[in-house]
Design an enzyme around this catalytic site. Structure first.
Site, PDB file in Angstrom:
ATOM      1  N   GLU A 184       9.704   8.362 -17.005  1.00  0.00           N
ATOM      2  CA  GLU A 184       8.363   8.904 -17.241  1.00  0.00           C
ATOM      3  C   GLU A 184       7.887   8.583 -18.654  1.00  0.00           C
ATOM      4  O   GLU A 184       6.740   8.208 -18.875  1.00  0.00           O
ATOM      5  CB  GLU A 184       8.361  10.419 -17.058  1.00  0.00           C
ATOM      6  CG  GLU A 184       8.458  10.854 -15.619  1.00  0.00           C
ATOM      7  CD  GLU A 184       8.545  12.367 -15.532  1.00  0.00           C
ATOM      8  OE1 GLU A 184       7.506  13.025 -15.558  1.00  0.00           O
ATOM      9  OE2 GLU A 184       9.677  12.891 -15.464  1.00  0.00           O
ATOM     10  N   LYS A 201      15.260  22.090 -11.083  1.00  0.00           N
ATOM     11  CA  LYS A 201      14.651  20.813 -11.451  1.00  0.00           C
ATOM     12  C   LYS A 201      15.599  19.889 -12.210  1.00  0.00           C
ATOM     13  O   LYS A 201      16.378  20.306 -13.056  1.00  0.00           O
ATOM     14  CB  LYS A 201      13.417  21.059 -12.345  1.00  0.00           C
ATOM     15  CG  LYS A 201      12.244  21.677 -11.652  1.00  0.00           C
ATOM     16  CD  LYS A 201      11.551  20.765 -10.632  1.00  0.00           C
ATOM     17  CE  LYS A 201      10.856  19.597 -11.284  1.00  0.00           C
ATOM     18  NZ  LYS A 201       9.594  19.991 -11.920  1.00  0.00           N
ATOM     19  N   HIS A 261       0.835  -1.219   0.000  1.00  0.00           N
ATOM     20  CA  HIS A 261       0.000   0.000   0.000  1.00  0.00           C
ATOM     21  C   HIS A 261       0.866   1.265   0.000  1.00  0.00           C
ATOM     22  O   HIS A 261       0.435   2.303   0.487  1.00  0.00           O
ATOM     23  CB  HIS A 261      -0.963   0.030   1.190  1.00  0.00           C
ATOM     24  CG  HIS A 261      -1.673  -1.268   1.426  1.00  0.00           C
ATOM     25  ND1 HIS A 261      -2.906  -1.553   0.869  1.00  0.00           N
ATOM     26  CD2 HIS A 261      -1.307  -2.396   2.103  1.00  0.00           C
ATOM     27  CE1 HIS A 261      -3.277  -2.783   1.233  1.00  0.00           C
ATOM     28  NE2 HIS A 261      -2.314  -3.318   1.972  1.00  0.00           N
ATOM     29  N   SER A 302      14.287  21.863 -16.313  1.00  0.00           N
ATOM     30  CA  SER A 302      13.088  22.642 -16.593  1.00  0.00           C
ATOM     31  C   SER A 302      13.528  23.989 -17.157  1.00  0.00           C
ATOM     32  O   SER A 302      14.536  24.543 -16.735  1.00  0.00           O
ATOM     33  CB  SER A 302      12.308  22.857 -15.298  1.00  0.00           C
ATOM     34  OG  SER A 302      11.467  23.983 -15.418  1.00  0.00           O
TER      35      SER A 302
END
Ligand code: ARG
Length: 462
Positions: free
Chosen positions: A295, A288, A161, A282
């Site tokens: 991804e 970033k 979980h 970024s």
């Protein structure tokens, strides 16, 4: 591509040219030219067999084989002029052969049809691609084994979980990924068995009146078997569907790995670093560093699922035998191959470069009461029933939460208020190392078991 022109290869019964838009709409050469090598390979084997069957002379066979060799060289040199008017890769190559060697070129198509030709080409093409993909899978799996061996004793929290559950070793976690890929590779090998059957000889749908020797063509092309039924042979695309299914499942596994990598590179987890070469920045936020490769691989899952559904839907309700619908098999299949190969390659490059932050992982396991089950098991060994032990440990955890202390940080007196069965030997089981080492059976997380599993994995890859 040249302009609209009457197709010389099937134009006999036609009294007007194909509508220019229809010609472009029905053509497949824009994408099926990708199979030119397999088309030539199939034609050369077919011509060789026809000569042995006495349908072509030895001279005709030699002219065809040499002409096709030259055409392959023209294509590879970028000198071949592909024509939309000639519809597909098969007719483009055949027309060029006739240009080059004259009437003998027109004899190549004796005893076959584009229906068995295209089905053969796709299988030859996919077989080659499967072998390349298999190599990438193996490279990725080897990378996982190497990392797992290095990190056999590195402790991290295991989750259920997404909540800290029990300590595991990072090596063990890596080997879970390895198992997923091992199954994918089995599925790939299994798919290859059904890809590697030869439709050639089915001709348009019913077989041919020429004395063809299918067994000989099969042998020349390295197929394991011939397709048994001519109607099925020209219409079967199960093998492409199977490939898309295994590709979708494999990239689903990669998406699960990706998700963990994305989480673990975040500042909140900070379990691992990915080298800069697998990340981008970024344009607005200077701090970033984004885990783009995982991804993007995660995102590719949608694309592969789409190709699987496209092919299943393409086949649904198709009557026997060949239908033009089947021209729509190629673009999804080609893209499925490219997408899977790309994802595997990116992963095979990236996995060995993962840098674990071992202290952060260890601290996360320590803070999450990850050894609570070990304390319960300890009490059971002292004669307490498991349900009672569960209750006792639950209370100890509640105290730990209140005092902001892990179980292993509590004093013996603090622990004994919950059960007088607890003695000072408890601290061995409360350590993270004690916890993972105690899970010492096949499939368990103990470092020695991880090392043994790595060894078995290496043997399986050989
Ligand atoms: N371009 C076609 C395909 O991809 C080749 C077979 C065409 N056969 C035919 N009878 N029109 O399926």
């Amino acid at each position: 591509m040249s302009d609209n022109q009457q197709n010389q290869l099937w134009g006999g019964r036609f009294s007007e040219s194909t509508d220019a838009f229809v010609q472009a709409f029905t053509a497949s050469v824009g994408f099926d030219r990708r199979m030119y090598r397999q088309d030539i390979q199939g034609s050369q084997a077919h011509a060789t067999m026809l000569a042995e069957a006495g349908v072509l002379t030895g001279e005709e066979r030699d002219a065809i084989i040499q002409g096709l060799d030259e055409i392959r060289a023209e294509i590879e040199a970028g000198e071949f002029e592909w024509s939309v008017a000639l519809e597909d890769v098969h007719m483009n190559i055949e027309a060029r052969l006739t240009d080059k060697i004259g009437i003998t070129g027109k004899k190549l198509h004796t005893g076959r049809s584009r229906n068995d030709q295209v089905a053969t080409d796709i299988r030859l093409w996919l077989r080659d691609e499967i072998d390349l993909i298999d190599g990438e899978m193996e490279r990725l799996m080897t990378g996982l084994l190497d990392q797992a061996e290095r990190e056999a004793a590195t402790i991290m929290p295991g989750f259920t979980h997404l909540q800290t559950a029990q300590p595991v070793t990072f090596g063990h976690h890596l080997l879970a990924w390895f198992e997923m890929l091992k199954r994918d590779r089995e599925r790939l090998a299994d798919c290859r068995k059904r890809v590697n059957r030869m439709p050639l000889g089915a001709a348009a749908l019913a077989g041919t009146t020429y004395p063809i020797i299918r067994e000989r063509t099969r042998e020349l092309l390295g197929f394991d078997e011939v397709c048994e039924n001519s109607l099925d042979a020209v219409s079967d695309r199960d093998f492409a569907i199977e490939f898309c299914a295994l590709a979708a499942l494999c990239v689903t596994h990669l998406s699960r790995i990706s998700e963990e990598l994305v989480l673990w590179t975040s500042a909140q987890f900070n379990f691992i670093d990915l080298p800069d070469r697998f990340c981008t920045g970024s344009s607005i936020m200077p701090q970033k560093k984004n885990p783009d490769v995982p991804e993007l691989v995660r995102g590719k899952t949608g694309r592969l699922n789409g190709h699987l559904i496209a092919l299943l839907t393409l086949m649904k309700s198709q009557p026997l035998a060949y239908n033009k619908d089947n021209q729509e098999d190629k673009e999804p299949l080609f893209d499925a191959v490219d997408t899977l190969a790309g994802c595997l390659r990116a992963f095979a490059d990236m996995i060995p470069a993962i840098e674990p932050n071992r202290e952060v992982m260890r601290e996360a396991a320590r803070r999450g009461f990850a050894t609570a089950t070990d304390l319960a098991d300890y009490l059971v060994r002292k004669g307490v029933a498991f349900r009672d032990a569960h209750e006792i440990v639950g209370k100890a955890v509640a105290l730990g939460l209140e005092k902001k202390k892990d179980l292993s940080d509590m004093s013996l007196a603090e622990l004994r208020q919950f059960s007088d069965q607890i003695d000072d030997d408890v601290f061995e089981v409360l350590t993270l190392e004690g916890s993972v080492s105690a899970r010492d059976h096949i499939g368990g997380t103990a470092p020695d078991q991880v090392r043994a599993a790595v060894k078995r994995g290496r043997d399986a890859l050989r």
